[in-house]
Every structure is written in C-alpha cells, then in structure tokens.
Scaffold this motif. Structure first.
Motif, short mmCIF file in Angstrom:
data_model
loop_
_atom_site.label_atom_id
_atom_site.label_comp_id
_atom_site.label_asym_id
_atom_site.label_seq_id
_atom_site.Cartn_x
_atom_site.Cartn_y
_atom_site.Cartn_z
N ALA A 254 0.89 -1.16 -0.01
CA ALA A 254 -0.17 -0.13 0.16
C ALA A 254 0.81 1.18 0.00
O ALA A 254 1.99 1.44 0.80
CB ALA A 254 -0.93 0.14 1.08
N PRO A 255 0.61 2.21 -0.82
CA PRO A 255 1.48 3.38 -0.86
C PRO A 255 1.39 4.13 0.39
O PRO A 255 0.15 4.26 1.11
CB PRO A 255 0.74 4.18 -2.03
CG PRO A 255 -0.67 3.65 -2.06
CD PRO A 255 -0.50 2.27 -1.73
N VAL A 256 2.31 4.90 0.78
CA VAL A 256 2.16 5.85 1.71
C VAL A 256 1.18 7.15 1.82
O VAL A 256 1.40 7.66 0.72
CB VAL A 256 3.64 6.27 2.50
CG1 VAL A 256 3.80 7.27 3.61
CG2 VAL A 256 4.44 5.26 2.69
N VAL A 257 0.52 7.16 2.59
CA VAL A 257 -0.46 8.43 2.41
C VAL A 257 0.17 9.55 3.00
O VAL A 257 0.39 9.63 4.24
CB VAL A 257 -1.96 7.93 3.30
CG1 VAL A 257 -2.92 8.90 3.03
CG2 VAL A 257 -2.49 6.65 2.69
N VAL A 258 0.21 10.25 2.24
CA VAL A 258 0.95 11.72 2.73
C VAL A 258 -0.06 12.77 2.63
O VAL A 258 -0.70 13.04 1.84
CB VAL A 258 2.10 12.13 1.88
CG1 VAL A 258 2.78 13.40 2.40
CG2 VAL A 258 3.10 11.08 1.66
N PRO A 259 -0.44 13.23 4.00
CA PRO A 259 -1.14 14.50 3.80
C PRO A 259 -0.96 15.68 3.18
O PRO A 259 0.17 15.91 2.78
CB PRO A 259 -1.43 14.78 5.43
CG PRO A 259 0.03 14.59 5.94
CD PRO A 259 0.30 13.20 5.26
N PRO A 260 -2.06 16.52 2.55
CA PRO A 260 -1.92 17.69 1.85
C PRO A 260 -1.07 18.82 2.24
O PRO A 260 -0.56 19.58 1.79
CB PRO A 260 -3.13 18.04 1.36
CG PRO A 260 -4.14 17.52 2.23
CD PRO A 260 -3.57 16.40 2.93
N ALA A 261 -1.13 18.52 3.78
CA ALA A 261 -0.32 19.79 4.41
C ALA A 261 1.11 20.00 4.23
O ALA A 261 1.72 18.58 4.14
CB ALA A 261 -0.74 19.77 5.97
N PRO A 262 1.77 20.93 4.22
CA PRO A 262 3.21 20.83 4.09
C PRO A 262 3.93 20.23 5.11
O PRO A 262 5.06 19.71 5.01
CB PRO A 262 3.57 22.53 4.17
CG PRO A 262 2.63 23.20 4.71
CD PRO A 262 1.28 22.40 4.42
N THR A 263 3.56 19.78 6.14
CA THR A 263 4.28 19.31 7.56
C THR A 263 4.39 17.73 7.11
O THR A 263 3.36 17.02 6.59
CB THR A 263 3.31 19.45 8.72
OG1 THR A 263 3.17 20.63 9.11
CG2 THR A 263 4.21 18.89 9.78
N PRO A 264 5.87 17.56 7.07
CA PRO A 264 5.87 15.83 6.61
C PRO A 264 4.96 14.81 7.76
O PRO A 264 4.74 15.26 8.80
CB PRO A 264 7.48 15.77 6.74
CG PRO A 264 7.97 17.21 6.88
CD PRO A 264 6.75 18.06 7.48
N ALA A 265 4.83 13.87 7.18
CA ALA A 265 4.27 12.93 8.04
C ALA A 265 5.11 12.44 9.23
O ALA A 265 6.19 12.37 9.01
CB ALA A 265 3.81 11.37 7.28
N ARG A 266 4.30 11.91 10.32
CA ARG A 266 5.24 11.50 11.35
C ARG A 266 5.09 9.98 11.59
O ARG A 266 5.52 9.32 12.55
CB ARG A 266 4.63 12.16 12.71
CG ARG A 266 4.50 13.83 12.55
CD ARG A 266 4.22 14.43 13.90
NE ARG A 266 5.34 14.24 14.84
CZ ARG A 266 6.27 14.90 15.11
NH1 ARG A 266 6.31 16.19 14.45
NH2 ARG A 266 7.30 15.04 16.05
N THR A 267 4.47 9.35 10.69
CA THR A 267 4.38 7.80 10.95
C THR A 267 4.47 7.40 9.61
O THR A 267 3.80 7.92 8.53
CB THR A 267 2.87 7.06 11.59
OG1 THR A 267 2.80 7.68 12.68
CG2 THR A 267 3.00 5.75 11.39
N TYR A 268 5.41 6.33 9.48
CA TYR A 268 5.45 5.53 8.14
C TYR A 268 5.48 4.05 8.15
O TYR A 268 6.06 3.38 9.09
CB TYR A 268 7.04 5.99 7.47
CG TYR A 268 6.86 7.57 7.36
CD1 TYR A 268 7.53 8.38 8.27
CD2 TYR A 268 7.03 7.99 5.92
CE1 TYR A 268 7.53 9.90 8.23
CE2 TYR A 268 7.09 9.39 5.89
CZ TYR A 268 7.42 10.27 6.94
OH TYR A 268 7.39 11.55 6.64
#
Length: 379
Positions: A254-268
């Motif tokens: 499953a692809p990593v879901v990245v939120p649209p906000a500029p802040t990078p994700a904190r869970t991978y």
C-alpha cells in the motif's frame, strides 16, 4: 495520532479483499474420501425369455429391487483459481447390497450386490464466510459433475419357495452426473490440510436391455434381457483435502498516505515479503522519506516497531517465538537503513512485537501482507 489512525483505517480497507479470499484455494490440490452409499429402489423390466433350445417363451414381468447397506470411495486431483472456483477430475467406486425383490410370481428370497466405478469432471465453488463477517475456519462449498460409470450386478439371485431360481447380472456403462454440497474445516497448525464432509446425489442412465436374466425351472433354462430404470445414489462422505498452495497472490504494498499539508508525516509503514527481513526497493524509498522528514520536524526520538502476520514457518509456540525474532530483525533492518540515510543511531529505539497488534485482523495462520510491517514513528 489522528494521522496514524487514518493510515491504519485506509490500510485495512485496502486489505479487505485479501481477508475475503483467505480460505479459498489457489493452485493444485488432492482430495480423498469415503462414506455411506444409499441407493434408491430400482425398477426392472424383464423382457420375454426363451428356452436355451429356442423352445417355450416365457412372458415378461416387472419387479422392484430394494438396496440395503453400501459404501463409496473416491480420489480426486484439482485446481483452485483463487476466486472460489475449483475444477477437478475424480475417480469413484460405489458398492451396494441388494436384499429384496417385489413383486414376484411366487414367494422367495433375494440376495446380491452391485458395484459401479468410473470418473467425473467436477466444478465447485467455495463460499468464503469472511465476506459475510463470519470468522470461522469452515468453508462451505457446492458443485456439480458429469462423467461415466460402469454398473455391474454381481449377480442378484432370487430363490423361490417352489424351487425356481432367477439370476440377474452383467456390466454396462452409462452417462452419470452428480450434485455436491459440503464444507471444509481447516485443520489448525497444518496449512493447506482440511477435513471435508459432503452429501452427494449421483444419477445414472442405462441402455435398454443392458443386463441378462436367467431362470431355472422345471421346463429348463430361460434367458432374456433386463432393463433398469434411472438409478439414484445418495452418499454421505468424510474426506481429507490438501491444497499445495493456499495463499492468494499478495497485493502490491500500500502506498504511504501523505497529507496535503506541508508538514511531513510522522508515521511511516514499511512492508515485507513473507518470512523476509530484507528491504525491497520500495521499502528503502519509504525509509529515506522518514529519514528526511526527521530533519524537518521537531523530533526527539524515532521509534521503529517490527511486526509479523500470524503465519509461521514453524507451527505452534515455536512459530510464535520465531515470529518474535523475525519482527526484531525487520526493525533492525529499518534502523540500519535509517543510519545509512543520516539518522543518528542514538536517536532510534527499536522494538519487536511479533504477531501482536495486527494492522488487519485475520483468522489463524493467515499470510496477511499488511501485517508484515515496520512502523517508523517520529516522536
């Protein structure tokens, strides 16, 4: 935490089709079974008979033959297509006692037996209960088959009280068909092995005059033909089935879901192949993203948590211990990759949880790709 919850929910939705197919067969399998064979009473039409020397002609008659106890056995080889459908080739043997004949022109007793043997081509469909929210190691199935059976009477002897004796015997083949209803129970700890229980109804047609009748009486020997009507077998069967590969093809990670906000994700999430701890090319890309993100957000430590699904290369407690070690090795692989990507080793904490905390709930001994993972959490 809300981002992690969204990741888990979306991954569970992606894995839903895999759960529904967990109990279906993909690839080759073999099946053997046996049980009770109950044959419905058969009607026989006796053609007029002639003397062995061509003399006196005896008129024809009709009788009903009643079957008693019997048994059946079969063996089959088949192929499952991974979507519930299966096709198989089957060899079968049936046996039944015959102990009654009525009406007859005089009182008497009847004894004998018959047997049939031949083969079927069957098409079956497994009903995966998981798609209905029922998590049980039981898979109902239905099927139909068509083939050819040879029917042999061994012979059937009727001894009348007036001293006359009649025998019916012979062998002949005919078209046969069957309907199948059953269920398979997955045997715990033995992947691919299942106990099956079935009900089968077999029907068979015969040619007219396919069998021989011989009567001995005071005037000599009378011979003629016998025609049996349609034959029906009702069978109650227990069997064993072994599927050589019950795991469905794994879906792509499953692809990593990245939120649209500029802040990078904190869970991978990093996924692994079954029984593997080495990183795939896609996994290295995700680890690199996490390493880069750790330099752009306020991070005090990085947790690397390893998990496995609940299948194992070894059964029982030994398998659980093996999976615990496998989860730690997966976490260590991710830590080593983070260090190569520039993350200080002192900032990384690793843990192994084995089969605990599955991302996607499954039945026992299930190869679930979404549960074979490492979570990288930026704290």
């Amino acid at each position: 935490m809300r981002l992690r919850t969204a990741l888990l929910a979306m991954t569970s939705m992606a894995a839903a089709p895999t759960i529904a197919m967990a109990s279906t067969i993909t690839g080759p399998y073999v099946n053997i079974g046996g049980g009770y064979n109950l044959v419905q009473s058969q009607h026989a039409n006796f053609a007029p008979t002639t003397m062995a020397d061509g003399g006196t002609v005896a008129s024809g008659s009709k009788s009903r033959f009643r079957h008693k106890d019997g048994f059946t056995g079969f063996g089959s080889f088949g192929w499952g297509f991974g979507n519930g459908l299966r096709a198989e080739v089957e060899g079968v043997y049936n046996y039944s006692q015959i102990n009654h004949r009525r009406p007859t022109f005089a009182n008497g007793s009847t004894s004998g037996s018959d047997q049939s043997y031949g083969g079927f081509v069957n098409v079956l469909y497994d009903i995966d209960l998981a798609q209905f929210g029922i998590n049980l190691p039981i898979t109902p199935f239905v099927g139909v088959g068509a083939g050819y059976l040879w029917q042999h009477y061994n012979p059937i002897t009727t001894a009348y009280t007036n001293g006359v004796t009649n025998r019916v015997g012979g062998t002949n083949g005919g078209f046969a068909y069957q309907g199948i209803v059953g269920a398979a129970y997955d045997i715990p700890g033995v992947p691919g092995l299942a106990l099956t229980t079935e009900y089968r109804m077999i029907g068979q047609t015969f040619q007219n005059g396919a069998y021989r009748s011989t009567t001995w009486n005071s005037s000599g020997i009378h011979k003629g033909n016998v025609n049996f009507d349609h034959r029906f077998n009702h069978q109650f069967i227990l069997g064993l089935r072994y599927a050589f590969d019950t795991a469905p093809p794994p879906p792509p990670p499953a692809p990593v879901v990245v939120p649209p906000a500029p802040t990078p994700a904190r869970t991978y999430l990093v996924f692994f192949d079954w029984d593997k701890s080495n990183l795939t090319g896609r996994a290295r890309e995700i680890v690199a993203q996490a390493a880069q993100a750790s330099t752009h957000v306020q991070t005090t430590r990085i947790e690397v948590n390893g998990y496995t699904d609940n299948s194992a290369a070894h059964p029982g407690p030994r398998g659980q211990k093996y999976n615990m070690g496998l989860s730690i090795r997966r976490a260590q692989s991710v830590k080593a990759e983070l260090i190569r990507d520039g993350v200080p080793a002192a900032a990384i904490d690793i843990h192994g949880y084995g089969e605990q905390h599955p991302l996607v709930p499954t039945g026992p001994n299930t190869r679930e790709p979404q549960n074979r993972r490492v979570e990288i959490i930026l704290r």
